[in-house]
Design a protein around this motif. Structure first.
Motif, PDB file in Angstrom:
ATOM      1  N   LEU A 215      64.418   2.895  44.339  1.00 48.72           N
ATOM      2  CA  LEU A 215      63.057   2.425  44.143  1.00 48.72           C
ATOM      3  C   LEU A 215      62.064   3.337  44.854  1.00 48.72           C
ATOM      4  O   LEU A 215      62.422   4.074  45.769  1.00 48.72           O
ATOM      5  CB  LEU A 215      62.912   0.993  44.669  1.00 48.72           C
ATOM      6  CG  LEU A 215      63.812  -0.057  44.016  1.00 48.72           C
ATOM      7  CD1 LEU A 215      63.656  -1.396  44.728  1.00 48.72           C
ATOM      8  CD2 LEU A 215      63.515  -0.206  42.534  1.00 48.72           C
ATOM      9  N   GLY A 216      60.796   3.250  44.434  1.00 52.54           N
ATOM     10  CA  GLY A 216      59.761   4.093  45.021  1.00 52.54           C
ATOM     11  C   GLY A 216      59.619   5.391  44.254  1.00 52.54           C
ATOM     12  O   GLY A 216      59.772   5.454  43.030  1.00 52.54           O
ATOM     13  N   THR A 223      58.525   7.054  39.034  1.00 55.66           N
ATOM     14  CA  THR A 223      58.537   6.043  40.088  1.00 55.66           C
ATOM     15  C   THR A 223      59.168   4.764  39.553  1.00 55.66           C
ATOM     16  O   THR A 223      59.210   4.532  38.339  1.00 55.66           O
ATOM     17  CB  THR A 223      57.108   5.705  40.573  1.00 55.66           C
ATOM     18  OG1 THR A 223      56.347   5.189  39.476  1.00 55.66           O
ATOM     19  CG2 THR A 223      56.415   6.917  41.152  1.00 55.66           C
ATOM     20  N   SER A 224      59.669   3.928  40.463  1.00 53.41           N
ATOM     21  CA  SER A 224      60.146   2.603  40.064  1.00 53.41           C
ATOM     22  C   SER A 224      59.810   1.618  41.175  1.00 53.41           C
ATOM     23  O   SER A 224      59.691   1.991  42.348  1.00 53.41           O
ATOM     24  CB  SER A 224      61.657   2.612  39.790  1.00 53.41           C
ATOM     25  OG  SER A 224      62.383   2.831  40.979  1.00 53.41           O
ATOM     26  N   ASN A 225      59.670   0.367  40.791  1.00 52.56           N
ATOM     27  CA  ASN A 225      59.270  -0.637  41.775  1.00 52.56           C
ATOM     28  C   ASN A 225      59.690  -2.023  41.318  1.00 52.56           C
ATOM     29  O   ASN A 225      59.622  -2.353  40.135  1.00 52.56           O
ATOM     30  CB  ASN A 225      57.747  -0.615  41.955  1.00 52.56           C
ATOM     31  CG  ASN A 225      57.288  -1.531  43.079  1.00 52.56           C
ATOM     32  OD1 ASN A 225      57.774  -1.425  44.197  1.00 52.56           O
ATOM     33  ND2 ASN A 225      56.352  -2.422  42.786  1.00 52.56           N
ATOM     34  N   GLY A 227      58.258  -5.559  42.274  1.00 50.85           N
ATOM     35  CA  GLY A 227      57.076  -6.013  42.990  1.00 50.85           C
ATOM     36  C   GLY A 227      56.973  -7.511  43.182  1.00 50.85           C
ATOM     37  O   GLY A 227      56.189  -7.971  44.014  1.00 50.85           O
ATOM     38  N   GLY A 246      59.433  -6.018  37.804  1.00 50.16           N
ATOM     39  CA  GLY A 246      59.208  -4.656  38.264  1.00 50.16           C
ATOM     40  C   GLY A 246      58.846  -3.723  37.134  1.00 50.16           C
ATOM     41  O   GLY A 246      58.517  -4.143  36.017  1.00 50.16           O
TER      42      GLY A 246
END
Length: 377
Positions: A215-216, A223-225, A227, A246
């Motif tokens: 992540l990040g 990017t990945s998240n 949330g 996410g």
């Protein structure tokens, strides 16, 4: 040529009008009156019905007085929260909120600049081709206004979207695609004190899955998240369900699919290890775009910046905007910076000189197009 006092007053007036996403009508009504007083034609489309807003997109038409390429300028009317009861303040050479809300320069600085440009065109009889101004709804909650725009309502052959932070002269030519993910992990409930071994803790499964995800910042264009996490009913019940929301973004189509699939596989494999079940829903929110310096819309934006003494800076972005939708629909569009800083926070501000520069940049784009000067160089 820019009436600085009028520009500042217009901006302050706009940000005082509440227009959080799906509640843009008060601002739309205000703008419709202003635009009609300028003698311009406009339509309000039916996007409101599709996105459950109280207003549609506004499309303003300014008929040209010379035969050049029709162009569009775009800004969005909605703001994020906390965006109600905004109290803008002049703090020296910048405008800020009172610290309790956002300022709303995103994107009302663009609207104020466009209104001022229209006043100047009318007052000075400036030559121009056909110009359309598109004011969209629900940009901040998934580009919904732009997605539900009937592009056939526009004559424009290219678009200039006023919706980026940074100094005026920055031109966004590349932006990512985005996949959203909604992950549901199903465990098994049990009494947390009497017989926890009979349960399968969905939150625990999610935790293990999260620890295995990348992540990040993955690389310079990806990017990945995750949330949002929600689940559980009480501390004495082993939670049988948890939902994670996410996203994955990338300016590379292969990478967005690769890392989206990676999250899906990690989730499903982890669930199986714990004898739980996982459901992963994936949705393409928008598609990326990649314009070259030689594309006409980029060329015009670059020339226009240089013509007023600005240093054009072609940049990629990690965020999406209405331009992603317009490009996907076949309308080449760049995103232009207008000097707003710390957007989506209560520390948001804009320098007055950047507001003025934005007006001058809009007029310079109109002039470059009207002059027809080597537009394809």
């Amino acid at each position: 040529m820019v009436n600085k006092k009028r520009l500042i007053e217009s901006f302050m007036e706009l940000v005082r009008i509440d227009s959080v996403s799906r509640e843009e009508k008060d601002l739309a009504d205000f703008l419709i009156k202003k635009i009609k007083n300028l003698g311009l034609e406009l339509i309000v489309d039916q996007a409101s019905e599709k996105v459950k807003s109280n207003s549609g997109n506004i499309i303003v038409s300014l008929e040209g007085n010379n035969n050049t390429i029709p162009i569009m300028f775009s800004a969005h009317m909605d703001t994020v929260i906390p965006g109600k009861n905004i109290n803008p303040l002049c703090d020296g050479e910048k405008i800020v909120s009172d610290g309790k809300t956002i300022l709303g320069a995103d994107d009302k600085a663009a609207i104020a600049a466009l209104l001022e440009a229209l006043y100047i065109i009318r007052e000075n009889n400036i030559p121009h081709g056909d110009i359309e101004i598109l004011l969209t709804i629900c940009e901040e909650i998934g580009l919904k206004g732009a997605k539900n725009l009937d592009i056939s309502n526009l004559k424009a052959q290219m678009g200039f979207v006023l919706d980026a932070g940074g100094s005026v002269g920055k031109i966004i030519t590349t932006a990512p695609s985005q996949n959203s993910l909604e992950i549901t992990i199903y465990g098994k409930s049990a009494h947390a004190g009497a017989n926890p071994e009979e349960g399968i803790n969905a939150i625990q499964v999610a935790g293990y899955a999260l620890s295995r995800m990348k992540l990040g910042r993955i690389d310079e264009e990806t990017t990945s998240n995750i949330g949002i996490i929600s689940g559980g009913r009480a501390t004495n019940i082993v939670p049988d369900e948890v939902i994670l929301k996410g996203e994955v973004r990338s300016r590379n189509e292969e990478k967005i699919e690769k890392y989206t699939e990676q999250i899906k596989k990690i989730t499903e494999d982890t669930a199986r290890e714990f004898k739980a079940k996982a459901e992963v829903k994936i949705n393409r929110e928008y598609y990326g775009y990649n314009l070259s310096p030689n594309d006409q819309v980029v060329n015009i934006a670059t020339k226009a910046a240089k013509n007023i003494g600005l240093q054009p800076l072609l940049c990629p972005s990690g965020g999406g905007s209405d331009a992603n939708v317009f490009n996907k629909k076949g309308l080449p569009s760049v995103v232009l910076a207008l000097g707003m800083e710390k957007v989506h926070t209560v520390e948001e501000y804009i320098l007055i000189k950047e507001l003025k520069n934005t007006v001058e940049y809009i007029l310079s784009i109109i002039n470059v197009v009207a002059s027809g000067e080597n537009l394809n160089e």
